[in-house]
Motif scaffolding. Structure first.
Motif, PDB file in Angstrom:
ATOM      1  N   THR A 626      56.627  49.584  47.486  1.00 37.29           N
ATOM      2  CA  THR A 626      57.715  48.877  48.147  1.00 37.29           C
ATOM      3  C   THR A 626      57.633  49.052  49.658  1.00 37.29           C
ATOM      4  O   THR A 626      57.772  48.094  50.429  1.00 37.29           O
ATOM      5  N   LEU A 627      57.401  50.326  50.037  1.00 42.61           N
ATOM      6  CA  LEU A 627      57.332  50.593  51.482  1.00 42.61           C
ATOM      7  C   LEU A 627      56.169  49.843  52.120  1.00 42.61           C
ATOM      8  O   LEU A 627      56.310  49.262  53.199  1.00 42.61           O
ATOM      9  N   LEU A 628      55.041  49.857  51.418  1.00 41.47           N
ATOM     10  CA  LEU A 628      53.882  49.174  51.963  1.00 41.47           C
ATOM     11  C   LEU A 628      54.161  47.689  52.144  1.00 41.47           C
ATOM     12  O   LEU A 628      53.839  47.092  53.164  1.00 41.47           O
ATOM     13  N   MET A 629      54.791  47.097  51.135  1.00 40.01           N
ATOM     14  CA  MET A 629      55.099  45.679  51.212  1.00 40.01           C
ATOM     15  C   MET A 629      56.004  45.392  52.398  1.00 40.01           C
ATOM     16  O   MET A 629      55.838  44.407  53.109  1.00 40.01           O
ATOM     17  N   ARG A 630      57.001  46.292  52.596  1.00 41.81           N
ATOM     18  CA  ARG A 630      57.884  46.151  53.748  1.00 41.81           C
ATOM     19  C   ARG A 630      57.076  46.152  55.034  1.00 41.81           C
ATOM     20  O   ARG A 630      57.287  45.339  55.916  1.00 41.81           O
ATOM     21  N   ALA A 631      56.159  47.160  55.095  1.00 39.72           N
ATOM     22  CA  ALA A 631      55.398  47.336  56.328  1.00 39.72           C
ATOM     23  C   ALA A 631      54.565  46.097  56.634  1.00 39.72           C
ATOM     24  O   ALA A 631      54.454  45.672  57.776  1.00 39.72           O
ATOM     25  N   VAL A 632      53.991  45.516  55.571  1.00 42.22           N
ATOM     26  CA  VAL A 632      53.182  44.321  55.789  1.00 42.22           C
ATOM     27  C   VAL A 632      54.100  43.162  56.065  1.00 42.22           C
ATOM     28  O   VAL A 632      53.977  42.403  56.946  1.00 42.22           O
TER      29      VAL A 632
END
Lengths: 632, 99, 523
Positions: A626-632
């Motif tokens: 989830t965090l990665l998706m946010r970051a991207v």
């Protein structure tokens, strides 16, 4: 008048239905019903014939449409009949010879408990054969075509308890099916080319299409003819077909059904005329079979198989003639009719001999029978003279014309080749028929008691059998001459088949003279070989050719090795493939899932803390994702 | 004091609780560690509630407490009955969750 | 509102199933007669459909439409075209014969077992299948069709797994294991097909917004509903896969020989003559109508598969040692012809294929039921265990021969008409495929006649020497089927008249016209 045409088929069909469905209560009267209906059909034929004679040549053809058979968009198949001179000729031959053979069978099958059924099948055959020749389109012809195949199958295998008979029947049907494939492809080609397969429209619009299509159609029709008329390469079934009762051999495998191929080619004359390559193929098939059958006929000791070889050869003549185009059609049909008389007579004679000899078929165990069965001897002898083409008898008139026409095939080399082959065939015919004659009726008696001590007591057959033989003998003697009077037969057929006078490469009297010389040579050679010294009861080893001819020139061996064995291996390996590969893929998939789930099951070890680890791990991954998706 | 520090504390408490759940075998200790994790969550809820200035988080924290209390009742009962039948409070001894 | 004839035709056997199942255990015979009565009433209603249907009229007639699951736009929508009428007629006609032929198949093995209930179950399940099959021929709502397509697996599964052929080699346990293997295989194959179809059904709903065949087809024809090429192809494949499993098409066929071999003869007839027809019927109705472009795109591949089915099925039939498996492989070959006719995209091909469905039903029923009578007498399915039956039981042998001849498409019997139409229709567009398929008729003669020769002719084997001939009940089953085979072979017009307009509609759906004959095209 044309409303009577359907009756031709309806009468024997009714007979077949009544006899086959009627059950035991018709056992006593069945054969009379069958015979009566065959004769009725003949009577209708004669009635139509006299009516036809009363009209002028161009208006003789009759047409009767019954109902629309297969109405589908763009595809019209009707149940409709057409009775022109060609069909009429066949109708008279079929019903005439057919009626005679019904009568003959009353005596011949007297002791068979299934006689009623035999007559039912015979009637079925008549109906199908008549349908074949009076159909007005190829598809309906096809129905008759396979119908006679069915009747032939049932009758060859009539004594089904004998495995050999059952096998022969199956073989006949299968080989014929290969030919039928040709017929159905031909019909399909006609449909895509002409949009119809009724005789009239197809034959009229032949000029609208290219020669390539017509050649293809012609070759497919030839394939069909090869199957039904036992021509090379589909001839192998005819010899085995002799397992059937002898009247069947006489009617179906000599006089009528096997000549259907000649009918088909003659009927489709317009197509062949426009496709010379197909015609050449027809002529080659006819010439090859003519020699092939004759050679086989020379080597057989079984009287019926020798006659079967002869039938093959004679039909080869007809096919050859039919391939010659307008110079040959009429003679092909004429030979067909005279052959119908004398070959049926010969077979009935053979049946009569077998009847007197406890069903022995080996000619080496006959000898000197002329004293015991004079009527059979005389009628058989007349048939013999007719088939070898003895001057003045039926066979002479028809065969001689075919030889002439063969010499006229082409101005150059082709005329010589095919004329020569036809001439050579006449010589071999004289040889093997003389051999049959001598071995059966002349010399000393050679039969012995069999294992159980039963010695045959040869005797003349009952009236019901001799009378048809006598009638046929009359036909064998006079029909040819009658037909040739004023060229009446040729003129009769001309509106249907067209006619052109042949112009042979050598003069006609020379051909006639050499034919007579050749036949005398053949007959003389046979006399020298079989008449001068006693015939051994067990067959000598013989030359390579003799041994090959006894085995039908090895064609069966070829079929056995290539088709039967090969086919068995193919089907067996396919069964294996189906089980292991096709099914295996599916079962393998199932097994794969099973294995996978077995592995996955091990994760489920029951320890609460390991579940907790996976939960934590899973949650951590989810959050990280989830965090990665946010970051991207 | 910035409310963010409360979040750090909650994360620390949660980590301690999680580690305890994973490495300890005694069911009572595991249980207490779970309570620790729940309370860490409560702490974050209250902290966020303060940060965002609405009361939703605090309300949910109350719910969590009630649920935790109920869980303790049921859980302890299970542990006690397990201990009675097996004379051990180790979670690894109770590996009956597979067929 | 007029009388809901279509619903009634499906409802009568469904009610019959419930009533039959409820008959007390001891009143076994009453249950059988009751089931037969309901199947006959269904037949009357089916005939009534045929009478009320006007071939030249609207495409779908006798329509009924009610809201069912409003949230998803699912409706209870029924309607029949000529093809549907023909197949409903076939189903309603065959079921009474299936029931009669299986009269004793589910009787208790020990006499006097009072609490034996499976007899009622057997008859009720057959009626249930009939109801579902008839309704699936009537459904014009894709979702309703899907439900029926799947639901009919349940009674079929119990019929195959629960009522095996009592003639088997080896022990009872082994037979039971084989039977359950066959039933599970049947279920799994068809479920997988069904699941893929479900995905396609959902996909169709996403694209089209409703399930109504007529609405979607109309929208597609008018251009209102556009589909991306790839979408259409995927949806087509999803539907086609399910139907190809059911039909069955090579290489998805292996469940059929197992199922037909292990089931009792009447159930085998039910599988191949009735239930499998839903697959080929659905290809005509759903695949071609909903996805015309994709159908044309897939045609070459499908024709090749059909061709393989024809030759492969026939060759395998030749190699079989078990009578019922032989008939099963022969059916695979025949289904190849049906599918080939459908995808030849000519009116001869498609009329022929529809006619083939009817004729194949009747001819297989005739052959398989007689084979069942034969097998029940000797207690063995192996061809090698027979020989010379013709001598001891001529009527049985005669009917068996007629069945075999129908299987090899002898002219004069019904299957010839349809087979020839299919061949001509295929040949008109794809000559090479038509010619290769023609080899099928030689192979058909081979396996049919080999079967007849090995079982019926030759010397009488001692084990069959006391074999009784057909009984009255069995004759009542076989004689009408044979009469029908002859009638439809000589006068197929009633059926072709029904079918032709429907085929015309289908062809215009896929925007195809018959190829013109060369001579006409030249002019």
């Amino acid at each position: 008048m044309e409303n009577l045409i359907a009756l031709l088929v309806a009468a024997p069909l009714l007979g077949a239905a009544v006899l086959l469905c009627g059950g035991r209560r018709l056992d006593r009267t069945g054969h009379w019903i069958g015979t009566l209906l065959a004769v009725a059909s003949f009577a209708v034929g004669v009635l139509l014939f006299t009516d036809m004679l009363g009209k002028d040549a161009e208006h003789r053809a009759l047409h009767q449409a019954l109902f629309s058979w297969i109405p589908v968009e763009g595809f019209q198949a009707d149940v409709a009949f057409q009775l022109d001179q060609l069909s009429m000729t066949f109708v008279l031959l079929i019903t005439g010879v057919g009626s005679l053979i019904h009568i003959y069978s009353i005596g011949y099958m007297e002791h068979d408990e299934r006689r009623r059924r035999f007559f039912g099948y015979l009637n079925l055959f008549l109906a199908a054969m008549l349908l074949l020749v009076i159909a007005d389109n190829y598809l309906l012809l096809y129905v008759g075509w396979e119908g006679v195949g069915l009747a032939s199958y049932l009758l060859i295998g009539f004594w089904q308890h004998k495995p050999s008979a059952a096998t022969a029947a199956k073989k006949a049907f299968l080989v014929n099916r290969v030919g039928d494939m040709g017929l159905s492809i031909a019909i399909m080609l006609m449909f895509t080319t002409f949009g119809t397969f009724a005789f009239g429209p197809v034959l009229e619009s032949v000029g609208d299409t290219g020669e390539g299509k017509l050649t293809a159609i012609g070759l497919m029709l030839l394939l069909a003819a090869c199957g039904k008329s036992a021509q090379v390469p589909l001839q192998s079934w005819l010899g085995d077909a002799m397992e059937g009762p002898t009247p069947v051999s006489a009617l179906i495998h000599a006089a009528t059904m096997v000549t259907a191929g000649v009918y088909l080619i003659t009927r489709s004359g317009a197509i062949f005329n426009a496709a010379p390559d197909a015609q050449l193929a027809v002529v080659i098939v006819g010439a090859v079979t003519l020699i092939f059958g004759a050679i086989v006929g020379c080597a057989k000791d079984d009287i019926k198989k020798a006659l079967a070889g002869s039938t093959m050869s004679q039909i080869g003549y007809m096919i050859l003639a039919a391939g010659l185009g307008p110079i040959g059609y009429a003679f092909a049909i004429m030979h067909l009719v005279t052959h119908g008389f004398f070959k049926a007579g010969l077979f009935l004679g053979a049946g009569s001999v077998m009847h007197g000899m406890n069903d022995e078929v080996d000619m080496r165990k006959y000898g000197g029978l002329r004293k015991y069965m004079p009527v059979t001897f005389v009628t058989f002898g007349l048939g013999y003279l007719a088939i070898i083409g003895f001057p003045g008898l039926s066979g002479f008139w028809s065969k001689d014309k075919i030889i002439e026409a063969a010499f006229a095939y082409d101005d150059g080399i082709r005329g010589w080749i095919f004329g020569g082959v036809a001439l050579l065939g006449a010589g071999i015919t004289a040889f093997y028929m003389t051999r049959v004659m001598i071995m059966t009726f002349f010399g000393e008696k050679r039969w012995q008691p069999d294992e159980s001590g039963n010695e045959p007591h040869p005797h003349e057959s009952p009236k019901s059998m001799t009378i048809p033989m006598i009638v046929l003998a009359f036909g064998s003697v006079f029909a040819g001459g009658l037909f040739s009077l004023n060229e009446s037969f040729v003129k009769w057929l001309e509106p249907v088949t067209q006619f052109e006078h042949p112009h042979p490469v050598i003069s006609v009297p020379a051909i006639t003279a050499s034919t007579v010389v050749v036949l005398l040579l053949g007959a003389g050679l046979a006399y020298l070989m079989y008449g001068r010294k006693p015939v051994p009861v067990t067959a000598p080893r013989g030359s390579l050719l003799t041994r090959a001819a006894r085995r039908d020139l090895l064609q069966d061996d070829f079929n056995h090795v290539v088709l039967v064995r090969g086919g068995e291996h193919l089907t067996r390996s396919l069964v294996y493939v189906d089980h292991t590969v096709v099914d295996g893929v599916v079962n393998g998939t199932a097994a794969g899932f099973g294995g996978l789930s077995g592995r996955l099951r091990k994760l489920q070890n029951g320890f609460a803390r390991s579940y907790a680890v996976s939960m934590f791990g899973g949650t951590a991954i989810l959050i990280a994702a989830t965090l990665l998706m946010r970051a991207v | 004091m910035s409310p963010v520090n409360y979040l750090y504390l909650a994360a620390l408490l949660f980590a301690i609780g999680a580690t305890g759940v994973l490495i300890r075998r005694n069911a009572i200790v595991v249980f207490m560690c779970i309570e620790l994790m729940l309370n860490a969550c409560n702490l974050t809820l209250v902290a966020f509630s303060r940060m965002h200035g609405n009361l939703d988080g605090q309300i949910i924290a109350f719910f969590t407490m009630v649920v935790a209390a109920a869980e303790v009742v049921v859980g302890l009962a299970i542990i006690v009955s397990l201990f009675r039948s097996r004379h051990s409070a180790s979670v690894d001894d109770a590996s009956l969750m597979k067929l | 509102m007029s009388f809901p004839l279509l619903t009634a035709t499906a409802a009568v056997p469904a009610i019959g199933a419930i009533v039959t199942a409820a008959v007390p255990a001891a009143r076994r015979t009453a249950a059988k007669w009751l089931a037969l009565f309901f199947s006959l009433v269904t037949l009357v209603l089916a005939v009534l459909i045929g009478v009320r249907f006007a071939p030249g009229g609207d495409r779908y007639q006798l329509t009924e439409s009610h809201s069912w699951i409003a949230d998803f736009g699912v409706r209870y929508e029924l309607g029949v075209d000529g093809i549907g009428v023909a197949l409903i007629g076939l189903t309603a006609l065959l079921i009474p014969f299936v029931l009669l032929a299986g009269w004793h198949d589910a009787d208790p093995q020990e006499t006097g077992s009072k609490r034996w209930r499976p007899t009622q179950g057997f008859f009720a399940l057959i009626l249930m299948v009939e109801a579902m099959v008839i309704l699936s021929f009537e459904a014009t709502d894709v979702f309703l069709f899907y439900i029926l397509f799947e639901a009919m697996l349940i009674p079929m599964y119990f019929l195959i797994g629960g009522f095996g052929d009592r003639a088997h080699a080896g022990s009872d346990e082994k037979a039971a294991a084989q039977r359950s293997y066959a039933a599970v295989k049947f279920l799994l194959y068809n479920l997988v097909g069904g699941l893929i179809m479900l995905a396609a059904v959902i996909g169709l709903y996403v694209v089209a917004g409703n399930f109504s065949l007529q609405e979607i087809a109309a929208a597609r024809a008018s251009g209102e509903l556009q589909m991306a090429t790839s979408t259409e192809r995927w949806l087509f494949l999803g539907f086609f896969f399910a139907f190809a499993v059911k039909a069955p098409l090579w290489p998805l066929h292996t469940w059929l020989p197992n199922a037909m071999g292990e089931a009792t003869a009447p159930v085998a007839v039910l599988i191949t003559a009735v239930v499998d027809k839903v697959g080929t019927f659905a290809m005509l109705r759903f695949c071609l109508q909903l996805f015309p472009e994709a159908s044309k795109w897939a045609t070459p591949a499908i024709l090749v598969l059909a061709l393989i089915s024809i030759v492969y099925g026939a060759l395998l039939a030749v190699g079989q040692r078990d009578i019922k498996r032989l008939v099963a492989y022969a059916s695979i070959s025949h289904f190849g012809f049906i599918i080939m006719g459908i995808f030849a995209m000519t009116s001869q091909g498609q009329s022929g294929a529809t006619l083939y469905m009817v004729n194949h039903g009747v001819s297989t029923a005739a052959l398989m039921l007689v084979a069942g009578f034969l097998i029940s007498r000797r207690g063995s399915r192996l061809i090698a265990d027979y020989g010379g039956v013709q001598k001891v039981a001529p009527v049985l042998a005669g009917t068996f021969l007629v069945g075999s001849l129908a299987t090899l498409s002898l002219p004069g019997l019904a299957p010839f008409v349809s087979e020839f139409l299919v061949l001509v229709g295929t040949f008109a567009r794809y000559p090479a495929i038509g010619i290769i398929a023609t080899f099928g008729i030689v192979l058909a003669a081979l396996y049919s006649l080999v079967l007849y020769q090995r079982t019926m002719t030759g010397p009488v084997k001692p084990e069959v020497s006391a074999m009784p001939d057909l009984k009255v009940r069995e004759l009542v089953v076989v004689a009408p089927l044979i009469a029908l085979l002859i009638f439809l072979g000589v006068y197929p017009k009633p059926v072709t008249d029904l079918v032709n307009p429907a085929v015309g509609h289908t062809l215009s759906d896929v925007h195809e016209k018959d190829p013109k004959p060369e001579v006409e095209a030249a002019k």
